[in-house]
Enzyme design. Structure first.
Site, mmCIF file in Angstrom:
data_model
loop_
_atom_site.group_PDB
_atom_site.id
_atom_site.type_symbol
_atom_site.label_atom_id
_atom_site.label_comp_id
_atom_site.label_asym_id
_atom_site.label_seq_id
_atom_site.Cartn_x
_atom_site.Cartn_y
_atom_site.Cartn_z
ATOM 1 N N LYS A 159 -6.538 -4.632 -23.511
ATOM 2 C CA LYS A 159 -7.254 -4.697 -24.794
ATOM 3 C C LYS A 159 -6.229 -4.600 -25.922
ATOM 4 O O LYS A 159 -5.373 -5.470 -25.994
ATOM 5 C CB LYS A 159 -8.348 -3.637 -24.810
ATOM 6 C CG LYS A 159 -9.365 -3.891 -23.663
ATOM 7 C CD LYS A 159 -10.491 -2.885 -23.563
ATOM 8 C CE LYS A 159 -11.351 -3.196 -22.336
ATOM 9 N NZ LYS A 159 -12.424 -2.202 -22.136
ATOM 10 N N ASP A 206 -10.816 8.338 -22.344
ATOM 11 C CA ASP A 206 -10.779 6.931 -21.945
ATOM 12 C C ASP A 206 -10.391 6.120 -23.181
ATOM 13 O O ASP A 206 -11.212 5.873 -24.063
ATOM 14 C CB ASP A 206 -12.152 6.510 -21.409
ATOM 15 C CG ASP A 206 -12.152 5.066 -20.910
ATOM 16 O OD1 ASP A 206 -11.193 4.331 -21.210
ATOM 17 O OD2 ASP A 206 -13.121 4.681 -20.225
ATOM 18 N N GLU A 217 0.837 -1.205 0.000
ATOM 19 C CA GLU A 217 0.000 0.000 0.000
ATOM 20 C C GLU A 217 0.870 1.253 0.000
ATOM 21 O O GLU A 217 1.871 1.323 0.702
ATOM 22 C CB GLU A 217 -0.912 0.003 1.239
ATOM 23 C CG GLU A 217 -2.070 -0.965 1.094
ATOM 24 C CD GLU A 217 -3.068 -0.856 2.258
ATOM 25 O OE1 GLU A 217 -2.827 -0.088 3.185
ATOM 26 O OE2 GLU A 217 -4.079 -1.577 2.202
HETATM 27 C C1 LIG Z 1 -13.200 -1.898 -21.053
HETATM 28 C C2 LIG Z 1 -13.488 -0.484 -20.748
HETATM 29 C C3 LIG Z 1 -13.510 0.006 -19.442
HETATM 30 C C4 LIG Z 1 -13.548 -0.877 -18.217
HETATM 31 O O1 LIG Z 1 -12.601 -1.760 -18.037
HETATM 32 P P1 LIG Z 1 -12.758 -3.000 -17.017
HETATM 33 O O2 LIG Z 1 -11.345 -3.390 -16.849
HETATM 34 O O3 LIG Z 1 -13.626 -3.989 -17.703
HETATM 35 O O4 LIG Z 1 -13.358 -2.482 -15.760
HETATM 36 C C5 LIG Z 1 -13.652 1.369 -19.240
HETATM 37 N N1 LIG Z 1 -13.787 2.206 -20.281
HETATM 38 C C6 LIG Z 1 -13.806 1.759 -21.549
HETATM 39 C C7 LIG Z 1 -13.973 2.731 -22.659
HETATM 40 C C8 LIG Z 1 -13.664 0.407 -21.828
HETATM 41 O O5 LIG Z 1 -13.722 -0.016 -23.093
#
Ligand SMILES: *Cc1c(COP(=O)(O)O)cnc(C)c1O
Length: 417
Positions: free
Chosen positions: A231, A202, A58
């Site tokens: 991703k 994002d 932490e």
């Molecule tokens: C996949 C995604 C998230 C969330 O990610 P998790 O790891 O599944 O919580 C947030 N914003 C966007 C645009 C995404 O495609």
């Protein structure tokens, strides 16, 4: 066989070992088109499966609440430095557990409950955490949402500007989960400036494309950049928050102690490994290859009469409205899965059908590009998709599955030998 081998797991817990082995084989035998998925390298797998999972840490490097950080501090510092180098940002936090908590940290850092925030609506391609009603971000904040134009399937920047001027949000989110087109970061930045909002890009879906130069970067336009690492970036399941120096402290405080406890150090190490991979020259070819494959697949699907939202793609993602094919998204996705082609059913903008039984399917080319498939295979892939979606019996679907398995046998998968 899974690589690294699961010999200890098989000895101590054969039931789980068998399931992991089965999943590895499934990933080997399927054409994986889920737009948010990928195959990580064996190096990333090894880091994820390391003893770093044993350690609590932490806090941040040099300011921890537990002793014994001689190695962990160095791991986290390396991950941060690599994030800064790959994306060209002033600050990076590599501790968020995943994309959703990373986004929640942004709200925690910069807004108070009840404040007005703005993001893209989920049915138009935005993410739950951009203020959709069922999400904490939609329940605890006053979220206003923009969409896409019905005639173009694209974000209308005039509409975004009007909404921002009328609602004066504190935060504006751009990016999403089902956007097949380039995100216009400079245009969003201009609107955010005009209404004195903080722009949050994002880039969860497109981070690998940004890192590899195949999508414009939000750096210099968005003060805050949020991304997952699993991703197109091809890392472990995790997330990062990046920002200019001015927002560094607030973000760090929101992640810890605001929202989280100990960081997942095995994940941090694997993020560092993935970022080093993304910094290599061949990653630029990889990112370009993802986009080239998506464009080739989009063209081949269009030729076969599929109706693509926005008419095509600029990135890794294709959104198909199946209405013209006389089939709904869910049965199509299920038939495709049986045919060895894995994707998800998805709402399309202005979908008259329900989210759990929508009109569309979403495809992405990151995983198949990692696997080594190229533009020359995309017409074949479109043909298989067409056959499976229109199949009148199970024999036809089985025949496609057999052809898919035969093709993929020639394309190695990291994590499988
Ligand atoms: C996949 C995604 C998230 C969330 O990610 P998790 O790891 O599944 O919580 C947030 N914003 C966007 C645009 C995404 O495609």
């Amino acid at each position: 066989m899974h690589e690294p081998a699961l010999s200890h797991l098989a000895a101590s817990d054969p039931a789980i070992a068998e399931l992991v082995e089965g999943e590895a084989r499934r990933q080997f035998e399927k054409i994986r088109l889920i737009a948010s998925e990928n195959y990580v390298s064996t190096a990333v797998l090894e880091a994820t499966g390391s003893v770093l999972t044993n350690k609590y840490s932490e806090g941040y490097a040099g300011k921890r609440y537990y002793e014994g950080q001689q190695y962990i501090d160095q791991v986290e510092k390396l991950a941060i430095q690599r994030a800064k180098d790959v994306f060209g940002v002033e600050h990076a936090n590599v501790q968020p557990y995943s994309g959703s908590p990373a986004n929640l940290a942004v709200y925690m850092a910069l807004a108070n409950p009840g404040d007005t925030v703005m993001g893209m609506a989920l049915p138009a391609g935005g993410h739950l955490t951009h203020g959709w009603s069922v999400s904490a971000t939609g329940k605890w904040f006053r979220a206003v949402q923009y969409g896409v134009r019905k005639d173009t399937g694209r974000v209308d920047m005039d509409e975004v500007r009007e909404l921002a001027l009328a609602e004066r949000p504190k935060l504006i989110f751009c990016g999403g989960t089902a956007i097949p087109r380039t995100i216009d970061f400079p245009a969003f930045a201009e609107i955010a400036r005009e209404v004195d909002a903080v722009l949050v890009a994002d880039i969860a879906h497109i981070a690998g494309l940004v890192a590899g130069g195949a999508h414009p970067s939000p750096v210099g336009h968005a003060q805050i950049i949020s991304t997952t690492t699993h991703k197109t970036l091809r890392g472990p399941r995790g997330a990062m928050l990046m920002s200019d120096a001015a927002h560094a402290k607030a973000l760090d405080k929101a992640v810890f102690p605001g929202l989280q406890g100990g960081p997942h150090n095995h994940t941090t190490a694997a993020i560092a490994v993935a970022l080093a991979e993304a910094a290599r020259p061949d990653f630029r070819d990889y990112a370009a290859g993802i986009v080239a494959n998506a464009k080739a697949l989009a063209d081949a699907l269009t030729e076969r009469g599929f109706d693509l939202v926005s008419g095509g793609t600029d990135n890794h993602l294709i959104l198909v409205d199946l209405t013209s094919k006389g089939v709904a998204g869910k049965p199509a996705a299920q038939a495709l899965d049986r045919a060895g082609i894995e994707l998800n059913y998805n709402s399309v903008p202005f979908d008259p059908r329900k989210p759990f039984d929508p009109s569309g399917i979403r495809l992405g080319t990151a995983a198949i590009t990692t696997r080594g498939l190229g533009v020359e295979q995309m017409p074949q892939l479109a043909a298989w998709i067409d056959r499976a979606v229109g199949a009148s019996d199970e024999a036809e679907i089985d025949a496609v599955a057999a052809e898919v398995r035969e093709l993929l046998a020639g394309y190695p998968m990291p994590g499988w030998i």
